[in-house]
Design an enzyme around this catalytic site. Structure first.
Site, mmCIF file in Angstrom:
data_model
loop_
_atom_site.group_PDB
_atom_site.id
_atom_site.type_symbol
_atom_site.label_atom_id
_atom_site.label_comp_id
_atom_site.label_asym_id
_atom_site.label_seq_id
_atom_site.Cartn_x
_atom_site.Cartn_y
_atom_site.Cartn_z
ATOM 1 N N GLY A 75 29.184 104.119 7.472
ATOM 2 C CA GLY A 75 30.338 104.325 8.346
ATOM 3 C C GLY A 75 31.637 103.739 7.854
ATOM 4 O O GLY A 75 32.674 103.874 8.517
ATOM 5 N N GLU A 82 20.344 113.604 8.478
ATOM 6 C CA GLU A 82 20.971 113.328 9.761
ATOM 7 C C GLU A 82 21.478 114.615 10.410
ATOM 8 O O GLU A 82 22.183 115.410 9.786
ATOM 9 C CB GLU A 82 22.123 112.345 9.588
ATOM 10 C CG GLU A 82 21.669 110.985 9.079
ATOM 11 C CD GLU A 82 22.810 109.987 9.009
ATOM 12 O OE1 GLU A 82 23.416 109.712 10.057
ATOM 13 O OE2 GLU A 82 23.106 109.517 7.898
ATOM 14 N N SER A 110 29.561 104.245 2.489
ATOM 15 C CA SER A 110 28.269 104.101 3.148
ATOM 16 C C SER A 110 28.427 103.407 4.484
ATOM 17 O O SER A 110 29.425 102.732 4.752
ATOM 18 C CB SER A 110 27.307 103.297 2.267
ATOM 19 O OG SER A 110 27.803 101.984 2.073
ATOM 20 N N ASP A 147 17.823 103.874 7.373
ATOM 21 C CA ASP A 147 17.833 102.690 8.236
ATOM 22 C C ASP A 147 17.260 102.995 9.619
ATOM 23 O O ASP A 147 16.524 102.205 10.189
ATOM 24 C CB ASP A 147 19.227 102.069 8.336
ATOM 25 C CG ASP A 147 20.336 103.057 8.652
ATOM 26 O OD1 ASP A 147 20.034 104.226 8.974
ATOM 27 O OD2 ASP A 147 21.517 102.667 8.572
ATOM 28 N N THR A 148 17.580 104.164 10.169
ATOM 29 C CA THR A 148 17.029 104.510 11.481
ATOM 30 C C THR A 148 15.516 104.668 11.428
ATOM 31 O O THR A 148 14.839 104.555 12.447
ATOM 32 C CB THR A 148 17.658 105.813 12.016
ATOM 33 O OG1 THR A 148 17.360 106.881 11.120
ATOM 34 C CG2 THR A 148 19.164 105.691 12.151
ATOM 35 N N ARG A 193 24.125 93.690 9.440
ATOM 36 C CA ARG A 193 22.738 93.734 9.899
ATOM 37 C C ARG A 193 21.952 92.622 9.218
ATOM 38 O O ARG A 193 21.819 92.594 8.007
ATOM 39 C CB ARG A 193 22.107 95.085 9.566
ATOM 40 C CG ARG A 193 22.589 96.232 10.405
ATOM 41 C CD ARG A 193 21.619 97.402 10.340
ATOM 42 N NE ARG A 193 21.365 97.862 8.998
ATOM 43 C CZ ARG A 193 21.879 98.969 8.466
ATOM 44 N NH1 ARG A 193 22.699 99.715 9.167
ATOM 45 N NH2 ARG A 193 21.581 99.326 7.239
ATOM 46 N N GLU A 234 24.550 114.630 7.280
ATOM 47 C CA GLU A 234 24.455 114.018 5.964
ATOM 48 C C GLU A 234 22.988 113.853 5.584
ATOM 49 O O GLU A 234 22.091 114.090 6.406
ATOM 50 C CB GLU A 234 25.158 112.657 5.937
ATOM 51 C CG GLU A 234 26.667 112.731 6.142
ATOM 52 C CD GLU A 234 27.345 111.372 6.047
ATOM 53 O OE1 GLU A 234 26.635 110.369 5.820
ATOM 54 O OE2 GLU A 234 28.571 111.316 6.197
#
Length: 395
Positions: free
Chosen positions: A161, A270, A159, A289-290, A367, A282
């Protein structure tokens, strides 16, 4: 539909498997609708636990632990918020009558890059990057030769990245393969090797499904555009600035994939734009999150839509109200009980809101919060969000 009172007989109950920042917003929206919330995660004091009625700390890869908590609580719906979950246990629970959001098979496929690529590219014929699967450094070497350098290697399951490694030449393959699988969820040695494309921009098509009483419908939000300077989400904005034909292609790919996955709730699909190519990348079986930008840009956020769908409630329309942007607040080092500085300076900027997630410890690039900003234009909103995020320090 009848909704009872939380903590009393007849209450509606949602369980969160994963209690991070996305789960926290889901929990808040559920609380606003009078829903009892149970938060589960692998560590204590996770963000959603701060606002839930009850919490549990378990290893969610352990099927026995997962099943025992679900059976104890007997929730009306189970929402998955992270990848590190035993998906076979979810399938068993669903077969026993528990409601998994969006559904157990969709969660399993979305959390497995290889199975997802097979579904999207091979079954549905949705355009993607050129790719190959590999299970050893030698197989990666062959895939890279076939695809061409540079190429990108990703673990079968991970997850945010983690485990994404760029390979520029052949002598990097051995180390890249080891690095990639070291970040894999579980014990899988399988990876996906993809062509490396120049990314002009990325879109998240937030696609949602809900039951009308006469069947399930599929709809999309206005696209969220975003950028990842590395492989991690940093900022996003809405509305997107790409051409209409790109939006239409992206939406059609998202709807096609999501309708195949089925179930109800939000899916974060995405999409990559590279030159004239619009490519599926994906999909997450939950709020994205975006998509946190929707808390500032839309009349109904992605989190409220997800809760509505989970409960069997409709969302017939979502309206974009204002240009808005989000920008993450990142930690720079490892620290227990982190502190936040300069919040007052950030909030002096008109149109800025701040969400601090309340994570109990930080580490580099974690984050820790997000800035939301609106403006008369996208550029104004982005500039406000960037400026405010740069002011807030995590110590």
């Amino acid at each position: 539909m009848e909704i009872g009172t939380p903590l009393l007989e007849g209450s509606k109950k949602l369980m969160l498997l994963g209690s991070g920042e996305l789960g926290k917003e889901i929990a808040i929206e559920a609380q606003r609708m009078g829903i009892e919330v149970v938060a589960v995660d692998r560590y204590d004091m996770a963000p959603a636990m701060h606002v839930a009625h009850r919490k549990y700390v378990i290893d969610m890869m352990d099927p026995s632990a997962l099943k025992s908590i679900v059976k104890r609580e007997n929730p009306d719906g189970i929402i998955t918020e992270i990848e590190a979950i035993n998906t076979d246990a979810l399938i068993d629970l669903e077969d026993s009558g528990y409601k998994i959001i969006p559904n157990a098979q969709a969660v399993k496929i979305c959390m497995n890059r290889i199975e997802l690529r097979r579904l999207a590219a091979e079954k549905l014929k949705v355009p993607t990057t050129t790719y190959a699967f590999a299970e050893s450094a030698e197989e990666v070497r062959k895939a890279c030769r076939d695809i061409g350098f540079p190429c990108l290697i990703k673990p079968e399951m991970s997850s945010s990245g983690h485990g994404h490694v760029l390979i520029n030449k052949e002598d990097e393959i051995e180390d890249a393969y080891k690095e990639s699988i070291s970040h894999a969820r579980g014990k899988s040695k399988r990876v996906i090797v993809e062509e490396y494309v120049r990314i002009d921009t990325e879109l998240t098509i937030l696609t949602y499904r809900y039951n009308t009483g006469k069947g399930i419908v599929t709809k999309t939000f206005p696209p969220v555009e975003h950028q990842r300077p590395s492989y991690y989400y940093v900022e996003s904005w809405q509305p997107a600035t790409v051409q209409d034909d790109v939006v239409e292609k992206a939406k059609s790919y998202a709807i096609k994939v999501v309708e195949e996955l089925g179930g109800v709730g939000i899916f974060g699909v995405e999409i990559i734009k590279s030159g004239n190519r619009v490519l599926f990348s994906e999909v997450s079986p939950r709020p994205h999150d975006t998509g946190m930008v929707t808390m500032a840009s839309q009349d109904i956020s992605e989190f409220q839509v997800h809760v509505r769908s989970a409960l069997g409630l409709p969302t017939p329309e979502v309206r974009l109200l204002t240009p808005a942007a989000s920008h993450v607040i990142l930690a720079e080092r490892e620290e227990w009980n982190p502190k936040y500085l300069n919040l007052e300076k950030a909030l002096e900027i008109p149109g800025v809101q701040v969400r601090l997630f309340g994570k109990p410890y930080s580490y580099e690039k974690r984050r820790m919060g997000v800035v939301l900003a609106n403006g008369s234009t996208i550029e104004e909103a982005k500039e406000k969000a960037r400026k405010a995020a740069a002011l807030i320090l995590v110590e």
